[in-house]
Scaffold this motif. Sequence first.
Motif, PDB file in Angstrom:
ATOM      1  N   THR A 110       0.271 -74.124   6.656  1.00  0.00           N
ATOM      2  CA  THR A 110      -0.277 -74.287   5.311  1.00  0.00           C
ATOM      3  C   THR A 110      -0.852 -75.684   5.117  1.00  0.00           C
ATOM      4  OG1 THR A 110       1.943 -74.872   4.546  1.00  0.00           O
ATOM      5  CG2 THR A 110       1.264 -72.575   4.291  1.00  0.00           C
ATOM      6  N   ALA A 114      -6.371 -75.259   5.040  1.00  0.00           N
ATOM      7  CA  ALA A 114      -7.483 -75.531   4.128  1.00  0.00           C
ATOM      8  C   ALA A 114      -8.447 -76.575   4.664  1.00  0.00           C
ATOM      9  CB  ALA A 114      -6.940 -75.974   2.770  1.00  0.00           C
ATOM     10  N   THR A 164     -12.851 -72.133  -2.687  1.00  0.00           N
ATOM     11  CA  THR A 164     -11.472 -71.867  -3.112  1.00  0.00           C
ATOM     12  C   THR A 164     -11.009 -70.525  -2.566  1.00  0.00           C
ATOM     13  OG1 THR A 164     -11.583 -73.208  -5.116  1.00  0.00           O
ATOM     14  CG2 THR A 164      -9.996 -71.413  -5.103  1.00  0.00           C
ATOM     15  N   GLU A 168      -7.964 -69.992   0.063  1.00  0.00           N
ATOM     16  CA  GLU A 168      -6.826 -69.131  -0.265  1.00  0.00           C
ATOM     17  C   GLU A 168      -6.687 -67.992   0.744  1.00  0.00           C
ATOM     18  OE1 GLU A 168      -4.496 -69.574  -2.409  1.00  0.00           O
ATOM     19  OE2 GLU A 168      -5.329 -71.351  -3.388  1.00  0.00           O
ATOM     20  N   ALA A 172      -3.555 -67.286   3.024  1.00  0.00           N
ATOM     21  CA  ALA A 172      -2.948 -65.954   3.017  1.00  0.00           C
ATOM     22  C   ALA A 172      -2.634 -65.483   4.433  1.00  0.00           C
ATOM     23  CB  ALA A 172      -3.884 -64.962   2.340  1.00  0.00           C
ATOM     24  N   THR A 192      -1.053 -63.565  -2.838  1.00  0.00           N
ATOM     25  CA  THR A 192      -2.300 -64.245  -2.473  1.00  0.00           C
ATOM     26  C   THR A 192      -3.421 -63.891  -3.439  1.00  0.00           C
ATOM     27  OG1 THR A 192      -1.644 -64.284  -0.161  1.00  0.00           O
ATOM     28  CG2 THR A 192      -3.985 -64.565  -0.641  1.00  0.00           C
ATOM     29  N   ALA A 195      -2.783 -65.718  -6.573  1.00  0.00           N
ATOM     30  CA  ALA A 195      -3.074 -67.150  -6.452  1.00  0.00           C
ATOM     31  C   ALA A 195      -4.574 -67.429  -6.444  1.00  0.00           C
ATOM     32  CB  ALA A 195      -2.438 -67.704  -5.176  1.00  0.00           C
ATOM     33  N   THR A 196      -5.360 -66.476  -5.907  1.00  0.00           N
ATOM     34  CA  THR A 196      -6.808 -66.658  -5.854  1.00  0.00           C
ATOM     35  C   THR A 196      -7.447 -66.481  -7.221  1.00  0.00           C
ATOM     36  OG1 THR A 196      -6.826 -65.856  -3.570  1.00  0.00           O
ATOM     37  CG2 THR A 196      -8.926 -65.861  -4.737  1.00  0.00           C
ATOM     38  N   HIS A 199      -6.289 -69.196 -10.835  1.00  0.00           N
ATOM     39  CA  HIS A 199      -6.543 -70.464 -10.142  1.00  0.00           C
ATOM     40  C   HIS A 199      -7.330 -71.356 -11.091  1.00  0.00           C
ATOM     41  CE1 HIS A 199      -8.405 -73.265  -7.286  1.00  0.00           C
ATOM     42  NE2 HIS A 199      -7.467 -72.932  -6.427  1.00  0.00           N
ATOM     43  N   TYR A 309      -5.212 -79.150  -2.015  1.00  0.00           N
ATOM     44  CA  TYR A 309      -4.661 -78.561  -0.788  1.00  0.00           C
ATOM     45  C   TYR A 309      -4.003 -79.604   0.119  1.00  0.00           C
ATOM     46  CZ  TYR A 309      -7.069 -74.379  -2.292  1.00  0.00           C
ATOM     47  OH  TYR A 309      -7.483 -73.288  -3.019  1.00  0.00           O
TER      48      TYR A 309
END
Length: 341
Positions: A110, A114, A164, A168, A172, A192, A195-196, A199, A309
Amino acid sequence: MPDSVLDKLPALFATVLLGWAAARFGWLTDGRPGAAGAPAGADPARVLSAAAQYLFIPALLFRAMARLDFEHMPWRVLMAFYGPLLVMVLGVYAVQRWRLHRGEGMAVSTGTAAVPATRAVTAGFGNSVQVGVPVIAALYGDAGLAMHVAIVSLHALILLTLLTVLAEMELARVRMRRASGGGSIGATVRATVRATLIHPVVLPVLAGLTWNLVGWPLPRALDEWLQLLGSAVAPLCLLLIGLSLGRQSLHGTLRGVASVGLLKMLLLPTLVLLTGHFVFRLEPLALSVVVMAGALPPGSNALIFAQRYRTLETETAAATLLCTLAFAVTAPLWALVVARI
């Protein structure tokens, strides 16, 4: 470089310098120089970044989307600019993602997932307001500024939303690999998607678009409030650049900064020039506006993206600052190139 632009640049650099001094002398950390010894929750850069992400940028994006006039947009100009921009951004993302997975394979975490999206947004997102507006107004007058404002109105909406979603999606994949080792993949997918959509970039864009399509006018009080919140984005982002540079060493970042500079200030305006001239056959004024918009240095919103991120923060801050300095030299050159076509 026009005098109006030269008047703006010292204010930008002075605000960055103020953030750097605040980090070096501990003005935002109870007077303790540097933030290294402060608790994580007291990190001023994190606090200011969170304020920008969750309060000020959403207000700016919602207002821009709700007020957008789709009927009077110069679509040929926009396609000449955003076509090559999206090709380059997606190409940078693809190359960076390939390099990341080639180097780390299944070990992508993680913390690094990004990286491709962050490099892509830094290479593509231009400082279209703080630098772009005075440059275009000074060089090309009201007619050129009207085209540039149309570009600005979609800039953050398109790039930040797209990258973005890509960031994400990459996160994911990391979560799903973890879930396959003992968690629920279905729960990971649902988390996921949530979260997308929920946002601080995507949600205000969707909400503003819905408001626009329904045809509701923005009440005057609401519009004034959103404008007030959105006006904080520029100085806050500039302070964050200084804070990031003051807290970190630039060692190991210059190669990335040079790559971003070449992509943003050489490759992108070249692609826009070729597309606008040979594909869309733009008239000289429109061609000049889109090329100059493509040649702008990276915008400070790229740093907000990197800080969200927690990746490439120092590199992004350094690229924004150094490319802005270089723009004082490259801008007149691009203006001369377009004028001779």
